[in-house]
Design an enzyme around this catalytic site. Structure first.
Site, PDB file in Angstrom:
ATOM      1  N   GLY A 296       0.810  -1.223   0.000  1.00 42.98           N
ATOM      2  CA  GLY A 296       0.000   0.000   0.000  1.00 42.98           C
ATOM      3  C   GLY A 296       0.838   1.265   0.000  1.00 42.98           C
ATOM      4  CB  CYS A 299       1.904   0.040   3.331  1.00 41.84           C
ATOM      5  SG  CYS A 299       2.368  -1.456   4.031  1.00 41.84           S
ATOM      6  N   GLY A 357      -7.091   2.338  -2.568  1.00 42.98           N
ATOM      7  CA  GLY A 357      -7.059   3.289  -1.465  1.00 42.98           C
ATOM      8  C   GLY A 357      -6.600   4.629  -2.014  1.00 42.98           C
ATOM      9  CE1 TYR A 381      -5.770   6.107   1.861  1.00 45.31           C
ATOM     10  CE2 TYR A 381      -3.707   6.398   0.677  1.00 45.31           C
ATOM     11  CZ  TYR A 381      -4.765   5.593   1.074  1.00 45.31           C
ATOM     12  OH  TYR A 381      -4.811   4.281   0.672  1.00 45.31           O
ATOM     13  CG  MET A 384      -7.044   1.411   7.689  1.00 42.55           C
ATOM     14  SD  MET A 384      -8.093   2.666   8.426  1.00 42.55           S
ATOM     15  CE  MET A 384      -9.136   1.642   9.432  1.00 42.55           C
ATOM     16  NE  ARG A 398     -17.019  -0.918  25.699  1.00 37.85           N
ATOM     17  CZ  ARG A 398     -17.668  -1.806  26.416  1.00 37.85           C
ATOM     18  NH1 ARG A 398     -17.037  -2.523  27.305  1.00 37.85           N
ATOM     19  NH2 ARG A 398     -18.956  -1.984  26.242  1.00 37.85           N
ATOM     20  CD  GLU A 408       3.264  -3.765  10.662  1.00 36.44           C
ATOM     21  OE1 GLU A 408       2.731  -4.219   9.644  1.00 36.44           O
ATOM     22  OE2 GLU A 408       3.580  -4.470  11.639  1.00 36.44           O
TER      23      GLU A 408
HETATM   24  P1  XMP Z   1      -3.107   1.916  -1.734  1.00 36.59           P
HETATM   25  O1  XMP Z   1      -1.768   1.692  -2.368  1.00 36.59           O
HETATM   26  O2  XMP Z   1      -4.232   1.758  -2.681  1.00 36.59           O
HETATM   27  O3  XMP Z   1      -3.226   0.723  -0.664  1.00 36.59           O
HETATM   28  O4  XMP Z   1      -3.150   3.208  -0.991  1.00 36.59           O
HETATM   29  C1  XMP Z   1      -4.350   0.553   0.148  1.00 36.59           C
HETATM   30  C2  XMP Z   1      -4.199  -0.725   0.946  1.00 36.59           C
HETATM   31  O5  XMP Z   1      -3.109  -0.604   1.871  1.00 36.59           O
HETATM   32  C3  XMP Z   1      -3.359  -1.445   2.990  1.00 36.59           C
HETATM   33  N1  XMP Z   1      -3.217  -0.634   4.200  1.00 36.59           N
HETATM   34  C4  XMP Z   1      -2.136  -0.659   4.986  1.00 36.59           C
HETATM   35  N2  XMP Z   1      -1.054  -1.427   4.933  1.00 36.59           N
HETATM   36  N3  XMP Z   1      -0.224  -0.326   6.861  1.00 36.59           N
HETATM   37  C5  XMP Z   1      -0.116  -1.284   5.898  1.00 36.59           C
HETATM   38  O6  XMP Z   1       0.850  -2.035   5.919  1.00 36.59           O
HETATM   39  C6  XMP Z   1      -1.304   0.489   6.960  1.00 36.59           C
HETATM   40  O7  XMP Z   1      -1.379   1.369   7.834  1.00 36.59           O
HETATM   41  C7  XMP Z   1      -2.316   0.295   5.982  1.00 36.59           C
HETATM   42  N4  XMP Z   1      -3.530   0.885   5.789  1.00 36.59           N
HETATM   43  C8  XMP Z   1      -4.051   0.281   4.699  1.00 36.59           C
HETATM   44  C9  XMP Z   1      -4.767  -2.001   2.842  1.00 36.59           C
HETATM   45  O8  XMP Z   1      -4.656  -3.312   2.359  1.00 36.59           O
HETATM   46  C10 XMP Z   1      -5.380  -1.063   1.824  1.00 36.59           C
HETATM   47  O9  XMP Z   1      -6.449  -1.639   1.128  1.00 36.59           O
END
Ligand code: XMP
Length: 467
Positions: A296, A299, A357, A381, A384, A398, A408
């Site tokens: 991601g 990520c 995303g 943006y 998560m 909770r 991450e």
């Molecule tokens: P793109 O590249 O479309 O990716 O922005 C979105 C996807 O990234 C994942 N995702 C995360 N992976 N840490 C991660 O390692 C994060 O904080 C995180 N948030 C989202 C998830 O699979 C999403 O669909």
């Protein structure tokens, strides 16, 4: 032994390393059919789903995507009640695009002309300052009145509208009365929005359930039994939302909750052939796989934990396992997709759907604020697993478990891109062009016919958003 480990490292190519080899094409882009499966029983008209992230997927995004033939996956960074409310708003939304497009009787003529020309319509509803429908304005009348400086009131024609409860009649009225626009009102004739003729009669048709309501999926943690049971009553599909589902505790949790799921259950995220094997051995209910690890744009798993599988390679590995095991379920490519070209490549590598995303985060419908810096507009943006997102999760829910202490994900700004209704059709045109070059008329055809070529290996892992 250890040196060999390095020498035998898996060579995993990614989106920007590969291109599609062109092949004899027999179809125009307009004849290309992108119908696909999101999960075993959920059919989409376009291969696009939104990432379940709190800065991307709430009701506005999911309504827009379902209207365009894709599907939104509602994030779980909220209480169960909030997530259910969001899902309910999607399920109760009219299955047609309703825009805010109207004039006031007091609008000057030149502004009215501009609005009609921008929208490319020959007519538009007119409302009073109290928000009630009062009439219609026609382009031809406007041209004349603008020359003579007549006010809009003088050229108002009787209102044409449909009640929100009978929205199904809109298509017939627009068609039979040769209108470009039709107001939607409530029982007190208060204006709700406008349906534009060409939005109804386009190639991109909505994804609907058996009762004609928009489709929507919801993200859950396999450890959150309560959420799984409650959300399953409202969403059309359940998508597990763990960074590494190929994990014994998660598989045990899945084994125990799978019977609670009456809708399609999509399992993710996974990234390897072995993960499919282990899940198939342990879990009976599998209706799809969500595939990607560390790819991601927000990520930082590769930098923090050293683990990463390029999404393209992960998709192909999972798809091979699905086929070898005869599972017959779709694969969703998730992470690092930054263009229509990447979507085509993900499909060619065996995916049925691309989960987006970054590509959706800059749109009006993304569930995050727009921020103006100087003359430019951005949208916020965040990953998560970023610090702020995890803090919110533990604050609102909770029951969520803090399994890892490491962040991450990152947060940042992406450029504002306008509406999903502009961004997604452009992506779809690009995807259709890609299928055309590969000589494919549909996604199945692409799986069978497409071949990749390698240019240079750049070694980077794709886009990072700016902090
Ligand atoms: P793109 O590249 O479309 O990716 O922005 C979105 C996807 O990234 C994942 N995702 C995360 N992976 N840490 C991660 O390692 C994060 O904080 C995180 N948030 C989202 C998830 O699979 C999403 O669909």
């Amino acid at each position: 032994m250890f040196r060999r480990k390095i020498e035998e490292a898996v060579k995993a190519l990614q989106f920007r390393d590969l291109y599609l080899l062109p092949s004899l094409s027999s179809k125009d882009p307009s004849e290309i059919d992108l119908t696909t499966n999101f999960s075993r029983n959920i059919v989409l008209k376009i291969p696009i789903a939104s990432s379940p992230m709190d800065t991307v997927s709430e009701d506005e995004m999911s309504i827009a995507l379902a209207l365009l033939g894709g599907i939104g996956v509602i994030h779980r960074n909220n209480s169960i009640e909030e997530q259910i409310e969001i899902i309910k708003r999607v399920k109760s939304a009219p299955p047609v695009r309703i825009r805010e497009a109207y004039l006031y009787t007091s609008d000057p003529c030149h502004r009215a002309l501009e609005v009609l020309e921008d929208l490319e319509v020959r007519d538009l509803p007119v409302i009073s300052l109290e928000g009630r429908i009062v009439g219609m304005i026609y382009y031809n009348d406007l041209i004349r009145s603008c020359k003579e400086y007549i006010s809009l009131e003088k050229i108002l024609r009787p209102p044409r509208y449909v009640n929100i409860k009978n929205i199904g009649e809109a298509r017939k009225i627009l068609f039979e009365e040769r209108l470009d626009s039709l107001a939607v009102v409530n029982q007190d004739l208060v204006y709700i929005g406008t349906i534009i003729y060409r939005d109804l009669f386009t190639d991109l048709q909505p994804s609907l359930d058996d009762e004609g309501r928009l489709l929507v999926a919801a993200a859950v943690s396999p450890f959150d039994r309560n959420r799984v049971i409650k959300v399953d009553r409202y969403a059309d599909a359940i998508v597990t939302d763990l960074a590494h589902l190929h994990n014994k505790n998660a598989i045990d949790a899945l084994r125990s909750i799978q019977k609670e799921v009456s809708k399609d259950l999509v399992l993710g995220n996974i990234a390897t052939y072995e993960a499919v094997k282990d899940l198939a051995e342990n879990i009976e209910k599998i209706d799809g796989f969500r595939v990607g690890l560390g790819g991601g744009s927000i990520c930082t798993t590769p930098e923090q934990a050293g683990a990463y599988v390029p999404t393209l390679y992960a998709v192909a590995s999972v798809r091979d396992a699905v086929d070898d095991l005869g599972l017959r379920v779709p694969v969703i490519a998730d992470g690092g997709i930054r263009s229509g070209a990447d979507i085509v490549k993900a499909l060619a590598a065996g995916a049925s759907v691309a989960m987006l995303g970054y590509l959706l985060a800059g749109t009006d419908e993304a569930s995050s604020p727009a921020i103006r810096i100087g003359s430019k507009i951005y949208k916020y943006y965040r990953g998560m697993a970023s610090k702020s997102s995890m803090e919110r999760r533990f604050a609102v829910d909770r029951y969520s478990r803090r399994a890892k202490r490491v962040e991450e994900g990152i947060e940042g700004l992406v450029e504002y891109k306008g509406s999903v209704f502009k961004v997604v059709p452009e992506l779809i045109e690009a995807v259709k062009a890609g299928l055309g070059y590969a000589g494919a008329s549909n996604i199945r055809d692409l799986w069978e016919k497409s071949r990749f070529l390698v240019t240079t290996e750049r070694g980077d892992r794709g886009l990072k958003i700016e902090l």
